[in-house]
Write a protein that holds these residues in place. Structure first.
Motif, PDB file in Angstrom:
ATOM      1  N   GLY A 208       0.809  -1.210   0.000  1.00  0.00           N
ATOM      2  CA  GLY A 208       0.000   0.000   0.000  1.00  0.00           C
ATOM      3  C   GLY A 208       0.843   1.261   0.000  1.00  0.00           C
ATOM      4  O   GLY A 208       2.067   1.238   0.137  1.00  0.00           O
ATOM      5  N   ASP A 209       0.164   2.386  -0.157  1.00  0.00           N
ATOM      6  CA  ASP A 209       0.850   3.677  -0.174  1.00  0.00           C
ATOM      7  C   ASP A 209       1.367   4.025   1.219  1.00  0.00           C
ATOM      8  O   ASP A 209       0.832   3.572   2.230  1.00  0.00           O
ATOM      9  CB  ASP A 209      -0.094   4.780  -0.654  1.00  0.00           C
ATOM     10  CG  ASP A 209      -0.543   4.570  -2.095  1.00  0.00           C
ATOM     11  OD1 ASP A 209       0.053   3.701  -2.766  1.00  0.00           O
ATOM     12  OD2 ASP A 209      -1.492   5.257  -2.515  1.00  0.00           O
ATOM     13  N   ILE A 210       2.385   4.858   1.231  1.00  0.00           N
ATOM     14  CA  ILE A 210       2.885   5.396   2.498  1.00  0.00           C
ATOM     15  C   ILE A 210       2.727   6.914   2.441  1.00  0.00           C
ATOM     16  O   ILE A 210       3.181   7.566   1.496  1.00  0.00           O
ATOM     17  CB  ILE A 210       4.351   4.972   2.756  1.00  0.00           C
ATOM     18  CG1 ILE A 210       4.839   5.510   4.099  1.00  0.00           C
ATOM     19  CG2 ILE A 210       5.273   5.387   1.630  1.00  0.00           C
ATOM     20  CD1 ILE A 210       6.174   4.922   4.528  1.00  0.00           C
ATOM     21  N   ALA A 211       2.025   7.465   3.411  1.00  0.00           N
ATOM     22  CA  ALA A 211       1.656   8.880   3.389  1.00  0.00           C
ATOM     23  C   ALA A 211       2.385   9.662   4.479  1.00  0.00           C
ATOM     24  O   ALA A 211       3.034   9.100   5.362  1.00  0.00           O
ATOM     25  CB  ALA A 211       0.148   9.021   3.561  1.00  0.00           C
ATOM     26  N   GLY A 212       2.247  10.989   4.397  1.00  0.00           N
ATOM     27  CA  GLY A 212       2.795  11.874   5.428  1.00  0.00           C
ATOM     28  C   GLY A 212       4.293  12.063   5.363  1.00  0.00           C
ATOM     29  O   GLY A 212       4.915  12.460   6.354  1.00  0.00           O
ATOM     30  N   LEU A 213       4.911  11.818   4.201  1.00  0.00           N
ATOM     31  CA  LEU A 213       6.367  11.875   4.093  1.00  0.00           C
ATOM     32  C   LEU A 213       6.887  13.302   3.926  1.00  0.00           C
ATOM     33  O   LEU A 213       6.197  14.184   3.424  1.00  0.00           O
ATOM     34  CB  LEU A 213       6.834  11.030   2.910  1.00  0.00           C
ATOM     35  CG  LEU A 213       6.509   9.536   2.972  1.00  0.00           C
ATOM     36  CD1 LEU A 213       6.938   8.848   1.675  1.00  0.00           C
ATOM     37  CD2 LEU A 213       7.192   8.888   4.166  1.00  0.00           C
ATOM     38  N   ILE A 214       8.134  13.493   4.358  1.00  0.00           N
ATOM     39  CA  ILE A 214       8.854  14.738   4.117  1.00  0.00           C
ATOM     40  C   ILE A 214       9.584  14.609   2.785  1.00  0.00           C
ATOM     41  O   ILE A 214      10.324  13.649   2.564  1.00  0.00           O
ATOM     42  CB  ILE A 214       9.888  15.008   5.232  1.00  0.00           C
ATOM     43  CG1 ILE A 214       9.212  15.109   6.603  1.00  0.00           C
ATOM     44  CG2 ILE A 214      10.681  16.277   4.931  1.00  0.00           C
ATOM     45  CD1 ILE A 214      10.199  15.141   7.762  1.00  0.00           C
ATOM     46  N   GLN A 215       9.370  15.557   1.880  1.00  0.00           N
ATOM     47  CA  GLN A 215      10.123  15.603   0.629  1.00  0.00           C
ATOM     48  C   GLN A 215      11.282  16.577   0.801  1.00  0.00           C
ATOM     49  O   GLN A 215      11.107  17.675   1.320  1.00  0.00           O
ATOM     50  CB  GLN A 215       9.230  16.053  -0.529  1.00  0.00           C
ATOM     51  CG  GLN A 215       9.966  16.177  -1.864  1.00  0.00           C
ATOM     52  CD  GLN A 215       9.123  16.856  -2.922  1.00  0.00           C
ATOM     53  OE1 GLN A 215       7.899  16.890  -2.833  1.00  0.00           O
ATOM     54  NE2 GLN A 215       9.774  17.433  -3.916  1.00  0.00           N
ATOM     55  N   PHE A 216      12.472  16.180   0.362  1.00  0.00           N
ATOM     56  CA  PHE A 216      13.649  17.037   0.513  1.00  0.00           C
ATOM     57  C   PHE A 216      14.554  16.894  -0.702  1.00  0.00           C
ATOM     58  O   PHE A 216      14.416  15.951  -1.493  1.00  0.00           O
ATOM     59  CB  PHE A 216      14.410  16.680   1.797  1.00  0.00           C
ATOM     60  CG  PHE A 216      14.924  15.271   1.824  1.00  0.00           C
ATOM     61  CD1 PHE A 216      16.206  14.967   1.366  1.00  0.00           C
ATOM     62  CD2 PHE A 216      14.135  14.228   2.286  1.00  0.00           C
ATOM     63  CE1 PHE A 216      16.678  13.670   1.366  1.00  0.00           C
ATOM     64  CE2 PHE A 216      14.604  12.923   2.309  1.00  0.00           C
ATOM     65  CZ  PHE A 216      15.882  12.642   1.843  1.00  0.00           C
ATOM     66  N   ASP A 217      15.509  17.826  -0.856  1.00  0.00           N
ATOM     67  CA  ASP A 217      16.391  17.771  -2.023  1.00  0.00           C
ATOM     68  C   ASP A 217      17.862  17.590  -1.672  1.00  0.00           C
ATOM     69  O   ASP A 217      18.729  17.757  -2.534  1.00  0.00           O
ATOM     70  CB  ASP A 217      16.194  18.997  -2.917  1.00  0.00           C
ATOM     71  CG  ASP A 217      16.691  20.290  -2.283  1.00  0.00           C
ATOM     72  OD1 ASP A 217      17.099  20.274  -1.095  1.00  0.00           O
ATOM     73  OD2 ASP A 217      16.682  21.328  -2.969  1.00  0.00           O
ATOM     74  N   ALA A 218      18.192  17.229  -0.421  1.00  0.00           N
ATOM     75  CA  ALA A 218      19.557  16.821  -0.092  1.00  0.00           C
ATOM     76  C   ALA A 218      19.804  15.475  -0.770  1.00  0.00           C
ATOM     77  O   ALA A 218      18.976  14.576  -0.692  1.00  0.00           O
ATOM     78  CB  ALA A 218      19.734  16.699   1.419  1.00  0.00           C
ATOM     79  N   ALA A 219      20.925  15.341  -1.474  1.00  0.00           N
ATOM     80  CA  ALA A 219      21.161  14.164  -2.301  1.00  0.00           C
ATOM     81  C   ALA A 219      21.230  12.877  -1.486  1.00  0.00           C
ATOM     82  O   ALA A 219      21.951  12.789  -0.492  1.00  0.00           O
ATOM     83  CB  ALA A 219      22.455  14.338  -3.091  1.00  0.00           C
ATOM     84  N   VAL A 220      20.459  11.860  -1.906  1.00  0.00           N
ATOM     85  CA  VAL A 220      20.507  10.511  -1.329  1.00  0.00           C
ATOM     86  C   VAL A 220      20.481   9.511  -2.478  1.00  0.00           C
ATOM     87  O   VAL A 220      19.938   9.796  -3.542  1.00  0.00           O
ATOM     88  CB  VAL A 220      19.333  10.239  -0.355  1.00  0.00           C
ATOM     89  CG1 VAL A 220      19.495  11.033   0.923  1.00  0.00           C
ATOM     90  CG2 VAL A 220      17.991  10.562  -1.016  1.00  0.00           C
ATOM     91  N   ASN A 221      21.081   8.356  -2.247  1.00  0.00           N
ATOM     92  CA  ASN A 221      21.163   7.318  -3.263  1.00  0.00           C
ATOM     93  C   ASN A 221      21.086   5.958  -2.570  1.00  0.00           C
ATOM     94  O   ASN A 221      21.049   5.886  -1.331  1.00  0.00           O
ATOM     95  CB  ASN A 221      22.466   7.456  -4.056  1.00  0.00           C
ATOM     96  CG  ASN A 221      22.368   8.525  -5.149  1.00  0.00           C
ATOM     97  OD1 ASN A 221      21.693   8.347  -6.146  1.00  0.00           O
ATOM     98  ND2 ASN A 221      23.025   9.654  -4.917  1.00  0.00           N
ATOM     99  N   PRO A 222      21.047   4.852  -3.334  1.00  0.00           N
ATOM    100  CA  PRO A 222      21.023   3.537  -2.699  1.00  0.00           C
ATOM    101  C   PRO A 222      22.135   3.404  -1.659  1.00  0.00           C
ATOM    102  O   PRO A 222      23.297   3.689  -1.931  1.00  0.00           O
ATOM    103  CB  PRO A 222      21.241   2.587  -3.882  1.00  0.00           C
ATOM    104  CG  PRO A 222      20.606   3.300  -5.032  1.00  0.00           C
ATOM    105  CD  PRO A 222      20.939   4.755  -4.803  1.00  0.00           C
ATOM    106  N   GLY A 223      21.760   2.985  -0.463  1.00  0.00           N
ATOM    107  CA  GLY A 223      22.684   2.933   0.671  1.00  0.00           C
ATOM    108  C   GLY A 223      22.404   4.018   1.691  1.00  0.00           C
ATOM    109  O   GLY A 223      22.840   3.949   2.850  1.00  0.00           O
ATOM    110  N   SER A 224      21.669   5.072   1.270  1.00  0.00           N
ATOM    111  CA  SER A 224      21.300   6.155   2.196  1.00  0.00           C
ATOM    112  C   SER A 224      20.115   5.778   3.069  1.00  0.00           C
ATOM    113  O   SER A 224      19.877   6.418   4.107  1.00  0.00           O
ATOM    114  CB  SER A 224      20.957   7.429   1.422  1.00  0.00           C
ATOM    115  OG  SER A 224      22.049   7.909   0.692  1.00  0.00           O
ATOM    116  N   SER A 225      19.351   4.765   2.662  1.00  0.00           N
ATOM    117  CA  SER A 225      18.138   4.385   3.397  1.00  0.00           C
ATOM    118  C   SER A 225      18.425   4.110   4.870  1.00  0.00           C
ATOM    119  O   SER A 225      19.392   3.429   5.216  1.00  0.00           O
ATOM    120  CB  SER A 225      17.527   3.126   2.784  1.00  0.00           C
ATOM    121  OG  SER A 225      16.693   3.450   1.721  1.00  0.00           O
ATOM    122  N   GLY A 226      17.552   4.607   5.711  1.00  0.00           N
ATOM    123  CA  GLY A 226      17.686   4.409   7.150  1.00  0.00           C
ATOM    124  C   GLY A 226      18.472   5.491   7.847  1.00  0.00           C
ATOM    125  O   GLY A 226      18.523   5.542   9.076  1.00  0.00           O
TER     126      GLY A 226
END
Length: 277
Positions: A208-226
């Protein structure tokens, strides 16, 4: 406190000629009165300043208490990095069904609990946490919420010096933010940007969808999760979980998402996962 300045008479102004004795007495009384007022004004100001400096309950010195604060004032990006680097860990997840080979986590409690994204450790048979001082420890999943893409880990051993991050703080569009993580295996990477949007909804193939997220433009890529998303006072305001890319490249194009820290801390059990970083 702003204090009115009491000005003395102009010394170059000539005194009135042949003042009467009664006028002298009146002038003397007025000067004495002005002097007394000035003395009392200084005394009252000193008392107020001393009271503000010594009384932590004084309204002039009371700080907002709705959220914890890592700093009384804004910090620079280098200061934020130095303060939070000891709290950020590298997560290695291996085994059948592991959601990601590497990811990021943040020490969220004095007992060593690590907060991360669920898809980083989903299905992993072996999880290792690497601390900023170079030490490593096996870890196990304690709680997880696939619906919010949040998990907590319990490491078997802790580093000699444990530095939990400060959690809390809200976000407003345009606020400065910093992300610390391990994108593409490049450990302890720091990027900065702003909050681009709030209450964003992310569609997922499963869960399902995940709501209420913060959108930001600081660069993240695979491995940044968490990894932690920080405000300019060093508070963890969110946990990085995903990026948006209309292509199949899976690289950052200026849109990242984080679960707000309140939702991350309150996440319960669930199914599904976010698009992995």
């Amino acid at each position: 406190m702003e204090m009115e300045v009491l000005r003395s008479p102009d010394p170059e102004q000539a005194p009135p000629e042949a003042p009467a004795p009664t006028r002298k007495k009146s002038d003397l009384r007025r000067k004495l009165l002005i002097g007394a007022v000035a003395v009392w004004a200084v005394a009252i100001t000193a008392v107020v300043l001393l009271r503000d400096d010594g009384d932590p309950e004084s309204p002039a010195r009371t700080l907002p208490s709705a959220t914890p604060s890592a700093s009384d004032g804004p910090l620079t990006v280098p200061q934020l990095y130095q303060a939070l680097r000891p709290s950020v860990v590298l997560i290695k997840a291996t085994g059948s069904g592991a959601g990601a080979d590497t990811g990021t986590g943040v020490i969220a409690n004095a007992d060593g609990t690590v907060l991360t994204a669920f898809h980083v450790v989903e299905g992993a048979k072996n999880i290792t946490v690497a601390y900023a001082d170079g030490t490593e420890s096996p870890a196990e999943v304690v709680t997880s919420s696939a619906a919010q893409d949040i998990a907590t880990l319990r490491p078997a051993t802790l580093p000699e010096t444990l530095v939990p991050a400060v959690l809390g703080g809200g976000a407003a569009i345009g606020d400065d933010v910093v992300a610390i993580g391990n994108p593409l295996g490049l450990t302890a990477t720091t990027t900065s940007g702003v909050v681009s949007g709030l209450e964003r909804t992310l569609s997922r193939d499963r869960g399902g969808d995940i709501a209420g997220l913060i959108q930001f433009d600081a660069a993240v890529n695979p491995g940044s999760s968490g990894g932690p998303l920080l405000n300019d006072r060093g508070q963890v305001i969110g946990i990085v979980v995903a990026l948006a890319n209309p292509t199949d490249d899976g690289t950052f194009i200026g849109i990242g998402f984080a679960v707000p820290i309140g939702a991350a801390l309150g996440a319960g059990e669930g199914d599904g996962r976010n698009p992995p970083l």
